[in-house]
Design an enzyme around this catalytic site. Structure first.
Site, PDB file in Angstrom:
ATOM      1  N   ASP A 166       0.847  -1.192   0.000  1.00 22.93           N
ATOM      2  CA  ASP A 166       0.000   0.000   0.000  1.00 22.93           C
ATOM      3  C   ASP A 166       0.882   1.242   0.000  1.00 22.93           C
ATOM      4  O   ASP A 166       1.622   1.498   0.961  1.00 22.93           O
ATOM      5  CB  ASP A 166      -0.901  -0.021   1.236  1.00 22.93           C
ATOM      6  N   LYS A 173      -0.223  17.026  -8.035  1.00 22.54           N
ATOM      7  CA  LYS A 173       0.362  16.832  -9.359  1.00 22.54           C
ATOM      8  C   LYS A 173       1.381  17.928  -9.682  1.00 22.54           C
ATOM      9  O   LYS A 173       2.357  17.689 -10.415  1.00 22.54           O
ATOM     10  CB  LYS A 173      -0.735  16.769 -10.417  1.00 22.54           C
ATOM     11  N   TYR A 197      -5.719  17.468  -5.171  1.00 19.98           N
ATOM     12  CA  TYR A 197      -5.182  16.695  -6.297  1.00 19.98           C
ATOM     13  C   TYR A 197      -4.304  17.563  -7.196  1.00 19.98           C
ATOM     14  O   TYR A 197      -3.213  17.145  -7.597  1.00 19.98           O
ATOM     15  CB  TYR A 197      -6.335  16.092  -7.101  1.00 19.98           C
TER      16      TYR A 197
END
Length: 245
Positions: free
Chosen positions: A57, A146, A142
């Site tokens: 994980d 990125k 998010y």
């Protein structure tokens, strides 16, 4: 084309599985990655054709380190494709930024690395001058993740001149993350990664680029900011206890 051993994170579905299938069809040796053993069944067909798999994980620091240890034990890889990512949740920064950092630094250095970015990185924020990194990271979304991942790829490309390192925007395609109504061509969503992982022409062997559909694009200007790159590297070293070599 020389045959390579290629490691793809998050390769039990979506773009990761598709690029692994395409590379395997070219004759490359694939090392797949599943978050847990329950996901292995999704790639039984590739495993039956000779692919290897490692589980762990990426939201867990110790499991991520164990993945790197497994890769090093089983032999060197020529290419790492940092494909795994999540769109939200408490583990967002860990999965999207910390895990690629750890795997890049801990795995015996390959000849190529590819980081899956997104056009959404253009909406990412950088810390204010006086903002503590801990506070900034606690609010990362998010787009921010990125932006940080793309910045990380350029930082490593600058430091590791012997490795070809690039970031790729695969487009908004229909995956579990992208949703069924995503408008972009799924096939085109893997072509650039496949090309950068294997091609021997001069363009594919250039480093430090941001690519979309096999064409270089200008990324967010802050990703090229060396001071920002260094601040990110120092923070990652601090929270993981792993230093760049």
């Amino acid at each position: 084309m020389m045959m390579s051993r290629i490691f793809v994170t998050g390769s039990t579905d979506g773009l990761g599985k598709a690029v692994a299938q395409a590379l395997m069809q070219q004759g490359h040796d694939m090392v797949l990655h599943a978050r847990h053993h329950g996901r292995i069944e999704a790639v039984d067909a590739l495993l039956s054709q000779g692919a290897e798999i490692v589980t762990g994980d990426l939201a867990d620091l110790s499991q991520t380190k164990a993945i790197a240890e497994h890769i090093n034990r089983t032999g060197p890889v020529d290419v790492i494709i940092h494909n795994a990512g999540i769109i939200s949740g408490k583990a967002l920064f860990q999965v999207n930024v910390v895990a690629p950092w750890l795997l890049s630094v801990l795995i015996a250095r390959p000849s190529r690395m590819i980081f899956l970015s997104s056009s959404m990185h253009f909406d990412g924020r950088i810390p204010d001058t006086n903002e503590r990194w801990e506070k900034y990271i606690s609010t990362v979304d998010y787009s921010d993740s990125k932006l940080l991942l793309t910045t990380l790829s350029f930082a490593l490309a600058r430091i590791w001149e012997d490795v070809v390192i690039n970031a790729v925007d695969p487009g908004w395609v229909a995956t579990k993350m992208g949703g069924v109504n995503a408008p972009d061509d799924f096939t085109k969503g893997i072509e650039t990664q496949q090309w950068l992982a294997t091609a021997t022409d001069a363009c594919a062997l250039s480093s430090g680029g941001y690519w979309h559909y096999q064409k270089q694009r200008e990324p967010h200007k802050e990703t090229r900011n060396i001071a920002f790159q260094e601040a990110l590297l120092r923070y990652l070293e601090k929270i993981t206890g792993v230093k760049i070599q």
